[in-house]
Design a protein around this motif. Structure first.
Motif, PDB file in Angstrom:
ATOM      1  N   UNK A  62       0.800  -1.215   0.000  1.00  0.00           N
ATOM      2  CA  UNK A  62       0.000   0.000   0.000  1.00  0.00           C
ATOM      3  C   UNK A  62       0.831   1.262   0.000  1.00  0.00           C
ATOM      4  N   UNK A  63       1.879   1.273   0.807  1.00  0.00           N
ATOM      5  CA  UNK A  63       2.686   2.488   0.922  1.00  0.00           C
ATOM      6  C   UNK A  63       3.535   2.733  -0.318  1.00  0.00           C
ATOM      7  N   UNK A  64       3.943   1.679  -1.011  1.00  0.00           N
ATOM      8  CA  UNK A  64       4.665   1.863  -2.269  1.00  0.00           C
ATOM      9  C   UNK A  64       3.765   2.551  -3.291  1.00  0.00           C
ATOM     10  N   UNK A  65       2.506   2.123  -3.356  1.00  0.00           N
ATOM     11  CA  UNK A  65       1.561   2.759  -4.260  1.00  0.00           C
ATOM     12  C   UNK A  65       1.264   4.190  -3.805  1.00  0.00           C
ATOM     13  N   UNK A  66       1.086   4.376  -2.494  1.00  0.00           N
ATOM     14  CA  UNK A  66       0.828   5.716  -1.966  1.00  0.00           C
ATOM     15  C   UNK A  66       1.938   6.700  -2.288  1.00  0.00           C
TER      16      UNK A  66
END
Length: 395
Positions: A279-283
């Motif tokens: 999720x944080x990579x996409x964010x």
């Protein structure tokens, strides 16, 4: 017999199998222009190359470790959010609902640690939507949200939207915070005027209250600023974020000042999945695009063009539409006809909109839509309106 999927949704009879930018492809091959973006989620449209690359690269390396360990991608996204907002610290969740739960806990824990445990009440407003958890429905307070789910979590005081005198009169020695959406989404695309946002900030300062903003739907570039509070030139103490921050991947966050977050020490809150590497990579990829000044300038330009064309649409179809309202690419068409009839007529003309309260349809397109998309969107909405007029004439 109950279906295998719990029947809590009134779903349209559509099955989308692929997305391309602002377009969704139905299983039968029809192409729909998406003015809903998964309810303001797909900020960069469907299958954006940068998001696909971020997700794929991270998926090939590491999916999940839990918050028992340091997560570099989480730190990177937190730093981007802190660098671009009022916040000093960030907690990651999987959804806006979870962000609401923490925002409520954070406000109450703040006053508990200050030696004022009686200050638990949070002032909220009619038409609000803060998720469907126990705290979220109690905060909204509407019968539609709460019926059958009692007893309600106490500690919320429900006020009339736009009544500043009512806010002042409701404050007691039990009041901890004011919680509000800068632009109500589910409530019918109702923006809070800048002057009123400034007044709420001043009221909080004068009475020692925390200002909690729910930017789950209106944040992440949706209004033409990275976050909607910037238009009023104020800052909150706590802010809830989700939807657009993940660009389609489940991701949410609570942003806060160091002072407001001071009660949330080790062990006071947690999440198994929140802030996971995927999720944080996409964010991070979302933030790299949406926080760019040129990107936001384009959102504002395109929102002006869309709004201008929508005003013409309203003028051409007075039996269907009453007015346009909203901010940036978070727009609403207040309907004269029944809004669901307009949404369904849109489906017949392969354009997707989202219903809301106050007989409004929401237009929440990907922030990446083009001028050609805008022209096509209004053309299809024009055909939808004509269909509704025909239906009204033959009813």
């Amino acid at each position: 017999m109950i279906p295998s999927v719990l029947p809590t949704y009134n779903r349209a009879p559509l099955q989308f199998v692929k997305g391309e930018g602002t377009w969704l492809i139905e299983a039968d091959g029809r192409r729909f222009l998406d003015l809903g973006a998964g309810i303001a989620v797909n900020a960069l449209g469907h299958a954006h190359p940068a998001l696909v690359e971020a997700l794929t690269t991270q998926a090939q390396a590491l999916w999940h470790v839990s918050n028992l360990y340091e997560i570099p991608q989480q730190q990177a996204l937190a730093d981007k959010l802190v660098d671009n907002t009022f916040a000093d610290t960030v907690f990651f969740t999987n959804s806006g609902t979870e962000a609401c739960e923490l925002a409520v806990k954070m406000a109450r824990k703040y006053f508990y640690e200050k030696g004022q445990p009686e200050r638990i009440e949070i002032l909220t407003f009619d038409g609000s939507f803060h998720g469907r958890s126990s705290a979220g429905i109690a905060a909204a307070g509407s019968e539609k949200m709460t019926k059958g789910f009692g007893p309600m979590l106490p500690g919320f005081v429900h006020l009339t939207f736009g009544d500043l005198d009512g806010v002042t009169n409701a404050i007691t020695d039990k009041t901890a915070a004011i919680m509000i959406e800068p632009v109500q989404g589910e409530g019918g695309i109702r923006p809070v005027p800048d002057a009123e946002m400034k007044a709420l900030r001043q009221i909080c300062d004068e009475h020692g209250l925390l200002l909690i903003l729910d930017e789950v739907q209106c944040g992440v570039g949706r209004t033409g600023k990275l976050f909607a509070y910037e238009w009023a030139g104020i800052t909150p103490d706590i802010m809830m974020v989700a939807k657009g921050i993940g660009g389609g991947f489940p991701l949410g966050a609570v942003l806060a000042t160091e002072d407001a977050a001071s009660g949330m020490t080790a062990g006071t809150h947690g999440s198994t999945y929140g802030g996971n590497p995927l999720g944080c990579a996409v964010g991070c990829a979302v933030m790299d695009h949406v926080a760019d000044a040129e990107f936001l300038a384009e959102v504002n330009r395109k929102s002006g063009l869309l709004r201008q064309k929508l005003e013409g649409l309203v003028a051409d179809h007075p039996e269907v539409f009453e007015s346009v309202r909203g901010s940036g690419l978070m727009l609403g068409l207040k309907c004269v006809a029944v809004n669901i009839d307009v949404v369904n007529a849109g489906y017949d003309n392969q354009v997707i909109t989202v219903p809301a309260a106050d007989n409004v349809i929401r237009l929440l397109p990907p922030l990446t839509l083009t001028d050609d998309d805008i022209a096509e969107a209004v053309a299809r909405l024009d055909k939808a309106a004509a269909l509704v007029e025909t239906q009204l004439a033959t009813a």
